[in-house]
Design an enzyme around this catalytic site. Sequence first.
Site, mmCIF file in Angstrom:
data_model
loop_
_atom_site.group_PDB
_atom_site.id
_atom_site.type_symbol
_atom_site.label_atom_id
_atom_site.label_comp_id
_atom_site.label_asym_id
_atom_site.label_seq_id
_atom_site.Cartn_x
_atom_site.Cartn_y
_atom_site.Cartn_z
ATOM 1 N N HIS A 53 0.833 -1.201 0.000
ATOM 2 C CA HIS A 53 0.000 0.000 0.000
ATOM 3 C C HIS A 53 0.869 1.252 0.000
ATOM 4 O O HIS A 53 0.466 2.295 -0.498
ATOM 5 C CB HIS A 53 -0.902 0.053 1.236
ATOM 6 N N HIS A 90 3.809 10.916 5.975
ATOM 7 C CA HIS A 90 3.029 10.828 7.213
ATOM 8 C C HIS A 90 3.928 10.266 8.303
ATOM 9 O O HIS A 90 4.387 9.132 8.212
ATOM 10 C CB HIS A 90 1.812 9.907 7.035
ATOM 11 N N THR A 149 -6.258 4.681 6.307
ATOM 12 C CA THR A 149 -6.374 3.324 5.757
ATOM 13 C C THR A 149 -7.144 2.476 6.777
ATOM 14 O O THR A 149 -7.148 2.796 7.960
ATOM 15 C CB THR A 149 -4.980 2.684 5.529
ATOM 16 N N HIS A 188 5.649 6.997 6.362
ATOM 17 C CA HIS A 188 5.365 6.393 5.053
ATOM 18 C C HIS A 188 4.898 7.478 4.091
ATOM 19 O O HIS A 188 4.722 8.632 4.492
ATOM 20 C CB HIS A 188 4.303 5.290 5.208
ATOM 21 N N HIS A 211 2.466 8.864 0.581
ATOM 22 C CA HIS A 211 1.336 8.753 -0.325
ATOM 23 C C HIS A 211 1.609 9.662 -1.526
ATOM 24 O O HIS A 211 2.119 10.773 -1.363
ATOM 25 C CB HIS A 211 0.030 9.232 0.321
HETATM 26 ZN ZN LIG Z 1 -0.650 7.723 5.593
#
Ligand SMILES: [Zn+2]
Length: 274
Positions: free
Chosen positions: A111, A156, A224, A137, A139
């Site tokens: 992801h 994040h 998520t 992580h 995005h």
């Molecule tokens: Zn995130």
Amino acid sequence: MKKLVVLMSVFALTISLSCKENEKKTEEATDLPTEKAVEVKKETPKHWSYDGETSPEHWAEIEKESACGGNHQSPIDIVTANAITKPSGLKASDVHYDASTIIHDVTNNGHSLQYNFADNNNYVNFEGKRYNLAQFHFHAASEHSVNGMHFPLVIHMVHVSEDKKFVVFAVMVTEGDESNAFDFLESYLPVKPGETKVVGKSHHFENYILKDFDHYYYQGSLTTPPCTEAVNWFVFKDAIKASPVQVKTIADLMPRNNYRPTQPLNGRTVYYSE
Ligand SMILES: [Zn+2]
């Protein structure tokens, strides 16, 4: 011939019984936090994603136990004209990022690309509680938008308290000059989906993340599944820079558009803290 039919129906009955037996076992197994239960979960055919039948609009229905259908979800679009200027209570001096803290590993969980910490030396104090930096992580594009505009990438930084509440920093990334921090992080790439690489080196994040502490602040959720509504969101106003190649290197290792669409505010207030 008759014998064959009888044999076949016995065979069919056996199959249907053993299926039922398996179903029963599965039900029992999911109630217990055993290794078996984890295995069963992994085999669940419909796992959330960012695309098609399992994309964000289906998360609430796929992830039955999640809060994805809740009223205080993230991300949101930040309309700056509507943000109320008020101190969030988080000051730069509440952020304790230790220069010697070791990044344990980088993992591609299918992801996102995620860098994990093994110790609790990096933390923030917020409203009298300590939140340890567990991981960060990416995005692409950014999940939060500002006045409807997304940034090409966001980091994040996920901090967790002992009672499993969260402080998440969203650090926007724009394309510009090459970044030394990205050089360091990307020296461990590529990491393919399902793969983990040991890092075992320290990096001082304060140097590039917290130069300007102006931020938007509101109460929301994990973006998520399980979309838990226990997140203090801090979206920093100023973006950091990385070169177009550095941004692309990270984006190319993640699912295309691995961001959840913005969610309704449902009466929440967004604050701006200088
Ligand atoms: Zn995130």
